[in-house]
Design a protein around this motif. Structure first.
Motif, PDB file in Angstrom:
ATOM      1  N   PHE A   1     -19.448 -62.315   2.922  1.00 30.60           N
ATOM      2  CA  PHE A   1     -19.476 -61.955   4.342  1.00 30.60           C
ATOM      3  C   PHE A   1     -18.063 -61.990   4.917  1.00 30.60           C
ATOM      4  CE2 PHE A   1     -20.238 -63.096   8.886  1.00 30.60           C
ATOM      5  CZ  PHE A   1     -20.846 -61.906   9.258  1.00 30.60           C
ATOM      6  N   ALA A   2     -17.250 -62.956   4.478  1.00 33.80           N
ATOM      7  CA  ALA A   2     -15.861 -63.035   4.933  1.00 33.80           C
ATOM      8  C   ALA A   2     -15.108 -61.759   4.548  1.00 33.80           C
ATOM      9  CB  ALA A   2     -15.182 -64.259   4.329  1.00 33.80           C
ATOM     10  N   LYS A   3     -15.359 -61.288   3.321  1.00 33.32           N
ATOM     11  CA  LYS A   3     -14.714 -60.052   2.848  1.00 33.32           C
ATOM     12  C   LYS A   3     -15.119 -58.874   3.733  1.00 33.32           C
ATOM     13  CE  LYS A   3     -14.537 -57.020  -1.229  1.00 33.32           C
ATOM     14  NZ  LYS A   3     -14.999 -56.853  -2.633  1.00 33.32           N
ATOM     15  N   LYS A   4     -16.400 -58.802   4.061  1.00 32.93           N
ATOM     16  CA  LYS A   4     -16.907 -57.693   4.861  1.00 32.93           C
ATOM     17  C   LYS A   4     -16.264 -57.652   6.245  1.00 32.93           C
ATOM     18  CE  LYS A   4     -21.163 -55.716   6.754  1.00 32.93           C
ATOM     19  NZ  LYS A   4     -22.647 -55.825   6.790  1.00 32.93           N
ATOM     20  N   ILE A   5     -16.285 -58.780   6.965  1.00 33.59           N
ATOM     21  CA  ILE A   5     -15.773 -58.769   8.338  1.00 33.59           C
ATOM     22  C   ILE A   5     -14.248 -58.673   8.372  1.00 33.59           C
ATOM     23  CG2 ILE A   5     -17.788 -59.974   9.249  1.00 33.59           C
ATOM     24  CD1 ILE A   5     -16.209 -62.550   9.288  1.00 33.59           C
ATOM     25  N   TYR A   6     -13.580 -59.180   7.311  1.00 29.39           N
ATOM     26  CA  TYR A   6     -12.120 -59.056   7.262  1.00 29.39           C
ATOM     27  C   TYR A   6     -11.717 -57.587   7.178  1.00 29.39           C
ATOM     28  CZ  TYR A   6      -7.260 -59.579   5.800  1.00 29.39           C
ATOM     29  OH  TYR A   6      -5.894 -59.491   5.727  1.00 29.39           O
ATOM     30  N   HIS A   7     -12.355 -56.842   6.276  1.00 29.73           N
ATOM     31  CA  HIS A   7     -11.965 -55.451   6.062  1.00 29.73           C
ATOM     32  C   HIS A   7     -12.492 -54.514   7.140  1.00 29.73           C
ATOM     33  CE1 HIS A   7      -9.784 -56.014   2.353  1.00 29.73           C
ATOM     34  NE2 HIS A   7     -10.757 -56.818   1.927  1.00 29.73           N
ATOM     35  N   LEU A   8     -13.488 -54.960   7.904  1.00 31.36           N
ATOM     36  CA  LEU A   8     -13.908 -54.169   9.052  1.00 31.36           C
ATOM     37  C   LEU A   8     -12.792 -54.064  10.095  1.00 31.36           C
ATOM     38  CD1 LEU A   8     -17.624 -55.243   9.644  1.00 31.36           C
ATOM     39  CD2 LEU A   8     -16.773 -52.967   9.020  1.00 31.36           C
ATOM     40  N   TYR A   9     -11.849 -54.985  10.016  1.00 33.06           N
ATOM     41  CA  TYR A   9     -10.720 -54.984  10.958  1.00 33.06           C
ATOM     42  C   TYR A   9      -9.603 -54.041  10.504  1.00 33.06           C
ATOM     43  CZ  TYR A   9      -7.515 -57.021  14.428  1.00 33.06           C
ATOM     44  OH  TYR A   9      -6.681 -57.211  15.488  1.00 33.06           O
ATOM     45  N   ASN A  10      -9.679 -53.518   9.280  1.00 33.76           N
ATOM     46  CA  ASN A  10      -8.583 -52.706   8.739  1.00 33.76           C
ATOM     47  C   ASN A  10      -8.250 -51.499   9.610  1.00 33.76           C
ATOM     48  OD1 ASN A  10      -8.400 -54.449   6.599  1.00 33.76           O
ATOM     49  ND2 ASN A  10      -9.481 -53.128   5.143  1.00 33.76           N
ATOM     50  N   ASN A  11      -9.285 -50.795  10.071  1.00 36.38           N
ATOM     51  CA  ASN A  11      -9.045 -49.617  10.896  1.00 36.38           C
ATOM     52  C   ASN A  11      -8.356 -49.976  12.212  1.00 36.38           C
ATOM     53  OD1 ASN A  11     -10.186 -47.925   8.986  1.00 36.38           O
ATOM     54  ND2 ASN A  11     -12.219 -47.969   9.930  1.00 36.38           N
ATOM     55  N   ARG A  12      -8.756 -51.110  12.767  1.00 34.79           N
ATOM     56  CA  ARG A  12      -8.118 -51.549  14.013  1.00 34.79           C
ATOM     57  C   ARG A  12      -6.670 -51.957  13.755  1.00 34.79           C
ATOM     58  NH1 ARG A  12     -11.651 -54.989  18.080  1.00 34.79           N
ATOM     59  NH2 ARG A  12     -12.783 -53.037  17.788  1.00 34.79           N
ATOM     60  N   GLU A  13      -6.433 -52.569  12.594  1.00 34.93           N
ATOM     61  CA  GLU A  13      -5.058 -52.918  12.228  1.00 34.93           C
ATOM     62  C   GLU A  13      -4.199 -51.659  12.138  1.00 34.93           C
ATOM     63  OE1 GLU A  13      -2.535 -54.922   8.520  1.00 34.93           O
ATOM     64  OE2 GLU A  13      -4.670 -54.459   8.304  1.00 34.93           O
ATOM     65  N   ASP A  14      -4.716 -50.626  11.497  1.00 32.19           N
ATOM     66  CA  ASP A  14      -3.962 -49.374  11.378  1.00 32.19           C
ATOM     67  C   ASP A  14      -3.672 -48.783  12.750  1.00 32.19           C
ATOM     68  OD1 ASP A  14      -4.080 -49.628   8.644  1.00 32.19           O
ATOM     69  OD2 ASP A  14      -5.852 -48.338   8.424  1.00 32.19           O
ATOM     70  N   LEU A  15      -4.650 -48.873  13.652  1.00 35.20           N
ATOM     71  CA  LEU A  15      -4.476 -48.348  15.000  1.00 35.20           C
ATOM     72  C   LEU A  15      -3.396 -49.121  15.746  1.00 35.20           C
ATOM     73  CD1 LEU A  15      -5.394 -46.461  17.281  1.00 35.20           C
ATOM     74  CD2 LEU A  15      -7.158 -48.159  17.872  1.00 35.20           C
ATOM     75  N   ILE A  16      -3.422 -50.447  15.614  1.00 35.69           N
ATOM     76  CA  ILE A  16      -2.421 -51.280  16.289  1.00 35.69           C
ATOM     77  C   ILE A  16      -1.024 -50.961  15.756  1.00 35.69           C
ATOM     78  CG2 ILE A  16      -1.588 -53.652  16.556  1.00 35.69           C
ATOM     79  CD1 ILE A  16      -4.540 -54.540  16.515  1.00 35.69           C
ATOM     80  N   ASN A  17      -0.907 -50.854  14.429  1.00 34.05           N
ATOM     81  CA  ASN A  17       0.398 -50.539  13.830  1.00 34.05           C
ATOM     82  C   ASN A  17       0.930 -49.208  14.349  1.00 34.05           C
ATOM     83  OD1 ASN A  17       0.223 -52.884  12.333  1.00 34.05           O
ATOM     84  ND2 ASN A  17      -0.540 -51.865  10.496  1.00 34.05           N
ATOM     85  N   GLU A  18       0.033 -48.232  14.480  1.00 33.34           N
ATOM     86  CA  GLU A  18       0.434 -46.896  14.941  1.00 33.34           C
ATOM     87  C   GLU A  18       0.864 -46.918  16.408  1.00 33.34           C
ATOM     88  OE1 GLU A  18      -1.511 -42.426  15.491  1.00 33.34           O
ATOM     89  OE2 GLU A  18      -2.601 -43.989  14.393  1.00 33.34           O
TER      90      GLU A  18
END
Length: 242
Positions: free
Chosen positions: A74-91
């Motif tokens: 479950f930790a893996k799932k919710i961690y990687h759900l944030y990946n798209n938001r991380e990319d958006l923040i970086n951009e």
């Protein structure tokens, strides 16, 4: 024929007996005082031991996992759900303080000894203020664009972080319990962060704080001797994929 006791000898016997009684009395009083002193010391030690036991709870005996433990899947799932938001923040942010591609915060390390020290500090200060913390609240925050760490490192400007504050259990108008963050002023008076820093305020496009007329936003950083708000508890900087 009765023997006559020598008056001097009789006086000496009476004096010796009196001294013996006084000496025994003083000895009893001294022993009693020492016993009471030892009792007081023992009570103080017992009080410290009981407080430590209360803080530690049944950690050493209770083998059950806390209710808030989650599985790695479950930790893996919710961690990687944030990946798209991380990319958006970086951009959106673009560059960090030294002109390198921005990398959003994904983790933050806290030294366990420093964290425990902070908890003890909060309890000690709060006890003096007559307050018992109900818990701790973590607040998401952002370092300003001109933020410099350790007087020279500009890489953490615009990086996400969080600060911690103890909470006070407060009833709302409906009778529900809310755990609101608080700090203490220089006179050990409790100040709720909802009022102290304006948690429900918003910033406009020009960087000005917008809030109702009852809230006065003060940008002056005061010298607060009893602040309970913590950031960077002997920790690493906000990190990327760690």
């Amino acid at each position: 024929m009765k023997l006559q006791t020598n008056p001097i000898k009789q006086y000496l016997i009476i004096a010796f007996a009196s001294l013996l009684v006084i000496s025994c009395k003083d000895s009893v009083q001294t022993n009693t005082a020492e016993v009471e002193k030892f009792k007081t010391t023992i009570k103080q030690k017992d009080s410290v031991i009981n407080e430590l036991k209360r803080q530690l709870g049944n950690i050493s005996n209770d083998k059950r996992a806390p209710e808030n433990i989650i599985q790695s899947g479950f930790a893996k799932k919710i961690y990687h759900l944030y990946n798209n938001r991380e990319d958006l923040i970086n951009e959106v942010v673009g560059k960090d303080g030294v002109g390198e591609p921005f990398k959003a915060t994904r983790s933050l390390f806290y030294n366990i000894d420093e964290l425990q020290k902070y908890i003890r500090y909060v309890k000690t200060k709060s006890r003096k203020a007559g307050e018992k913390p109900s818990g701790f609240r973590f607040y998401f925050a952002l370092y300003p664009e001109d933020y410099i760490r350790n007087k020279e490192d500009k890489r953490y400007a615009n990086r996400q972080t969080f600060f911690i504050a103890p909470t006070k259990a407060v009833k709302d108008a409906a009778g529900n319990i809310e755990h609101l963050g608080y700090t203490l002023d220089n006179n050990f008076k409790v100040e709720l962060l909802t009022e102290k820093i304006g948690l429900d305020s918003r910033m406009d496009k020009d960087g000005n704080i917008q809030k109702g007329s009852f809230f006065s936003f003060n940008t002056t950083i005061e010298d607060e001797e009893n602040s309970l708000i913590s950031n960077e508890i002997h920790s690493s900087p906000p990190e990327g994929n760690k």
